[in-house]
Design a protein around this motif. Structure first.
Motif, PDB file in Angstrom:
ATOM      1  N   ASP A   1       1.058  -0.614  -0.023  1.00  0.00           N
ATOM      2  CA  ASP A   1      -0.355  -0.159   0.242  1.00  0.00           C
ATOM      3  C   ASP A   1       0.676   1.483   0.092  1.00  0.00           C
ATOM      4  OD1 ASP A   1      -1.910   2.103   0.284  1.00  0.00           O
ATOM      5  OD2 ASP A   1      -3.083   1.044   2.069  1.00  0.00           O
TER       6      ASP A   1
ATOM      7  N   SER B   1     -13.884  -0.572   7.784  1.00  0.00           N
ATOM      8  CA  SER B   1     -12.286  -0.619   6.967  1.00  0.00           C
ATOM      9  C   SER B   1     -11.277  -2.324   7.382  1.00  0.00           C
ATOM     10  CB  SER B   1     -11.558   0.796   7.536  1.00  0.00           C
ATOM     11  OG  SER B   1     -11.237   0.989   7.928  1.00  0.00           O
ATOM     12  N   ALA B   2     -11.271  -2.021   8.491  1.00  0.00           N
ATOM     13  CA  ALA B   2     -10.650  -3.239   8.731  1.00  0.00           C
ATOM     14  C   ALA B   2     -10.724  -4.513   8.469  1.00  0.00           C
ATOM     15  CB  ALA B   2     -10.362  -3.059  10.275  1.00  0.00           C
TER      16      ALA B   2
ATOM     17  N   ARG C   1     -12.636  -4.553   5.133  1.00  0.00           N
ATOM     18  CA  ARG C   1     -12.432  -4.656   3.975  1.00  0.00           C
ATOM     19  C   ARG C   1     -11.316  -5.075   3.266  1.00  0.00           C
ATOM     20  NH1 ARG C   1     -15.659  -0.351   4.001  1.00  0.00           N
ATOM     21  NH2 ARG C   1     -13.824   1.492   4.312  1.00  0.00           N
ATOM     22  N   ARG C   2      -9.743  -4.732   4.770  1.00  0.00           N
ATOM     23  CA  ARG C   2      -8.718  -5.280   4.072  1.00  0.00           C
ATOM     24  C   ARG C   2      -8.541  -6.188   4.520  1.00  0.00           C
ATOM     25  NH1 ARG C   2      -5.007  -0.956   2.285  1.00  0.00           N
ATOM     26  NH2 ARG C   2      -5.402   0.926   3.006  1.00  0.00           N
TER      27      ARG C   2
ATOM     28  N   ARG D   1      -9.556  -8.508   1.495  1.00  0.00           N
ATOM     29  CA  ARG D   1      -8.447  -7.904   0.113  1.00  0.00           C
ATOM     30  C   ARG D   1      -7.153  -8.448   0.942  1.00  0.00           C
ATOM     31  NH1 ARG D   1      -5.513  -2.156  -0.165  1.00  0.00           N
ATOM     32  NH2 ARG D   1      -3.677  -2.545  -2.045  1.00  0.00           N
ATOM     33  N   TYR D   2      -6.538  -8.732   1.886  1.00  0.00           N
ATOM     34  CA  TYR D   2      -5.816  -9.601   2.419  1.00  0.00           C
ATOM     35  C   TYR D   2      -5.514 -11.809   2.137  1.00  0.00           C
ATOM     36  CZ  TYR D   2      -3.124  -5.272   3.739  1.00  0.00           C
ATOM     37  OH  TYR D   2      -3.248  -4.005   3.605  1.00  0.00           O
TER      38      TYR D   2
ATOM     39  N   LEU E   1      -3.848 -10.142  12.217  1.00  0.00           N
ATOM     40  CA  LEU E   1      -4.323  -9.066  11.686  1.00  0.00           C
ATOM     41  C   LEU E   1      -4.156  -8.555  12.609  1.00  0.00           C
ATOM     42  CD1 LEU E   1      -4.859  -6.777   9.280  1.00  0.00           C
ATOM     43  CD2 LEU E   1      -7.794  -7.871   9.537  1.00  0.00           C
TER      44      LEU E   1
ATOM     45  N   ALA F   1      -0.284  -8.613   8.954  1.00  0.00           N
ATOM     46  CA  ALA F   1      -0.525  -6.693   8.405  1.00  0.00           C
ATOM     47  C   ALA F   1      -1.074  -6.377   9.229  1.00  0.00           C
ATOM     48  CB  ALA F   1      -1.374  -6.784   7.353  1.00  0.00           C
TER      49      ALA F   1
ATOM     50  N   VAL G   1      -3.570  -2.768  10.824  1.00  0.00           N
ATOM     51  CA  VAL G   1      -4.870  -1.586   9.967  1.00  0.00           C
ATOM     52  C   VAL G   1      -4.610  -1.396  10.813  1.00  0.00           C
ATOM     53  CG1 VAL G   1      -6.543  -0.851   9.014  1.00  0.00           C
ATOM     54  CG2 VAL G   1      -5.906  -3.669   8.431  1.00  0.00           C
TER      55      VAL G   1
ATOM     56  N   ALA H   1      -1.633  -0.937   7.328  1.00  0.00           N
ATOM     57  CA  ALA H   1      -2.617  -0.461   5.650  1.00  0.00           C
ATOM     58  C   ALA H   1      -2.955   1.172   6.797  1.00  0.00           C
ATOM     59  CB  ALA H   1      -3.577  -0.684   5.570  1.00  0.00           C
TER      60      ALA H   1
ATOM     61  N   GLU I   1      -6.003   4.080   7.557  1.00  0.00           N
ATOM     62  CA  GLU I   1      -7.551   4.286   7.306  1.00  0.00           C
ATOM     63  C   GLU I   1      -7.688   5.917   7.840  1.00  0.00           C
ATOM     64  OE1 GLU I   1      -9.458   2.982   4.196  1.00  0.00           O
ATOM     65  OE2 GLU I   1      -8.390   1.192   4.577  1.00  0.00           O
TER      66      GLU I   1
END
Length: 524
Positions: free
Chosen positions: A6, A44-45, A47-48, A51-52, A168, A192, A194, A216, A218
């Motif tokens: 990102d 938003s977390a 969605r990440r 995505r991952y 995560l 990862a 967020v 990432a 947000e």
């Protein structure tokens, strides 16, 4: 597992206290409902997460008692609504939840999330949860926690790290100091992280890169309010993709005199390679001319390896002033030792007053004597050398790398580049820079010599010590990352990084700014 990178991370890095104040400003002064903000963070977390890990399998969410735990419950609620298999383990008893965190727990239960109280779950069942998890979400301890995590959090962190599933982290890996990047006990090692509202400096220096994994960000649409809150940034995040734009594009009528003459003073007996690597790195990163002053026995090998470098063999420090007079920037220290030869060389370099980069044994010699502060210099200590300069322990340096770099700068002047994961560049003229990223392959002898050469080259070309230091550290890391794509980490050598420098620079030249005539070699 390497996640998709990102490149949208902002520059400003904040302390934990500053991020909390921004959060309070958004809620108290701007009237944003705290639970709505928590829901936005969780969405938003999530969605990440997908995505991952598009097919995460069973998700295990570890929830604490505060707002970080509330984020976790809402992430679980999002997962359940999307038909994913999710369990929550309440590491802190749900009866202790209050405010927005309690609302989040209630919503998770209402949405069908299975919430199990850790206190009511036997050890074998807890073990089964970790064994069956395809993904673990860490929402236990947030930015307000300092010191070593206590039980039962320490045990849960340890089991999460030992599990086969990726982790995560929500906002911050549990156990990591959000400001300094230090760890005092068990700490989550996430794949990862967020993070929200403001980037925490601790994610990018110290143990932060190891614990956070891919980061990432947000903003939750609070960007303008973060600025309005008046909270100062602790540091600026720098990477090569951003700072390369500050390096001017070369005009078609360029000549070598416009890009500086770098003198490398390096390589006492037994350390001839240090000077050669620094000199070759300076040549490969754009210096107009490079001279290497070293022991006479290393002249022939240096010319054989890098014939574009001018090489002089010196027996005594009295031979150095003639070379100094022709140089724009001097790099002194790699492999000079702490004996008579190295002492003589350093004395001549310091006495000249020329802009300089001091590394390795030059710093060790400075630490053993009282050195006068100087502004036109870049000091490049690793944590051990920094500890000697400050007469403290390495642990003291690592406990707050930004503060340590600032203290060295206060004592010795100039610009300080404190090496390590999340390299810190401090000059006193603005907030420090933290170089974003790390590469474990760089943990080998000679990498610092390469960096010194790149530093000298960019200092001579740009004429700005702070910009040169940050750009050199970012370029050095980018070249190492490029080289490790071929060599891996364990087999990465300094010469591999030198070979990668032109490729990284070539890719960047098309996006550089035109030469404006104001930047260039430092005048005497």
């Amino acid at each position: 597992m390497r996640l998709s990178e990102d490149h949208s991370l902002p520059e400003d890095l904040y302390s934990a206290d500053a991020v909390r104040e921004i959060d309070h400003y958004v809620i108290d002064q701007q009237g944003v409902d705290g639970f709505e903000l928590m829901q936005a963070a969780a969405a938003s977390a999530f969605r990440r997460l997908v995505r991952y890990w598009p097919e995460p399998g069973r998700i295990l969410v570890l929830c604490g008692a505060g707002n970080n735990g509330g984020d976790g419950y809402l992430v679980a609620a999002n997962a359940a609504r999307h038909g994913l298999d999710v369990d929550c383990l309440a590491v802190a008893p749900t009866e202790k939840l209050s405010g927005d965190a309690r609302k989040a727990w209630q919503k998770a239960v209402a949405d069908g999330v299975r919430v199990r109280e850790l206190a009511d779950t036997d050890e074998s069942e807890v073990g089964e949860h970790f064994a069956n998890a395809g993904l673990i979400v860490d929402a236990m301890l947030g930015t307000g926690v300092t010191g070593a995590p206590r039980e039962p959090f320490a045990s849960m962190i340890r089991q999460a790290n030992e599990a086969l599933a990726p982790v995560l982290a929500i906002d911050l890996p549990s156990g990591l100091n959000a400001t300094t990047g230090t760890v005092a006990g068990e700490t989550i090692r996430a794949s990862a992280t967020v993070t929200f509202i403001g980037l925490k400096a601790g994610l990018f220096t110290g143990q932060g890169p190891e614990c956070a994994g891919e980061v990432a960000f947000e903003s939750l649409d609070t960007d303008d309010w973060a600025t309005e809150s008046g909270q100062p940034r602790l540091a600026r995040r720098v990477d090569w993709a951003g700072i390369r734009k500050s390096i001017p594009r070369r005009p078609r009528v360029a000549h070598k005199g416009r890009f500086g003459h770098v003198l490398i003073v390096a390589g006492d007996r037994g350390f001839g390679g240090a000077g050669l690597m620094a000199a070759e790195a300076a040549s490969r990163s754009g210096a107009g001319m490079v001279t290497l002053a070293t022991r006479p026995e290393y002249v022939a090998p240096a010319l054989a390896r890098c014939p574009s470098v001018m090489v002089q063999g010196l027996i005594h420090g009295s031979e150095l002033p003639a070379l100094i007079s022709a140089a724009d920037v001097i790099v002194c220290g790699p492999g000079i030792g702490q004996g008579a030869w190295g002492q003589q060389m350093l004395q001549q370099v310091v006495a000249s007053g020329k802009p300089r980069v001091l590394d390795a044994d030059a710093l060790n010699l400075m630490a053993s004597r009282v050195a006068q502060p100087a502004e036109h210099q870049i000091l490049t200590p690793h944590p051990g050398e920094a500890a000697r300069l400050l007469e403290c322990e390495v642990g003291d340096i690592e406990n707050d790398r930004v503060q340590a770099a600032e203290e060295i700068r206060r004592l010795f002047g100039g610009v300080v580049l404190l090496k390590g994961a999340g390299t810190v560049v401090a000059s006193g003229h603005s907030s420090p820079d933290i170089i974003s990223g790390s590469n474990p392959g760089m943990a080998t002898g000679g990498m610092g010599d390469v960096l010194s050469g790149v530093l000298g080259s960019l200092y001579a070309q740009l004429g700005d010590a702070h910009l040169a230091a940050s750009a050199a550290a970012a370029l050095h890391l980018a070249a190492a990352n490029r080289a490790s794509g071929t060599c891996g980490y364990m087999g990465l050598l300094p010469v591999d990084v030198i070979d990668a420098l032109p490729r990284v620079l070539m890719e960047s030249e098309s996006g550089s700014v035109p030469w404006n005539g104001e930047q260039g070699a430092i005048a005497e």
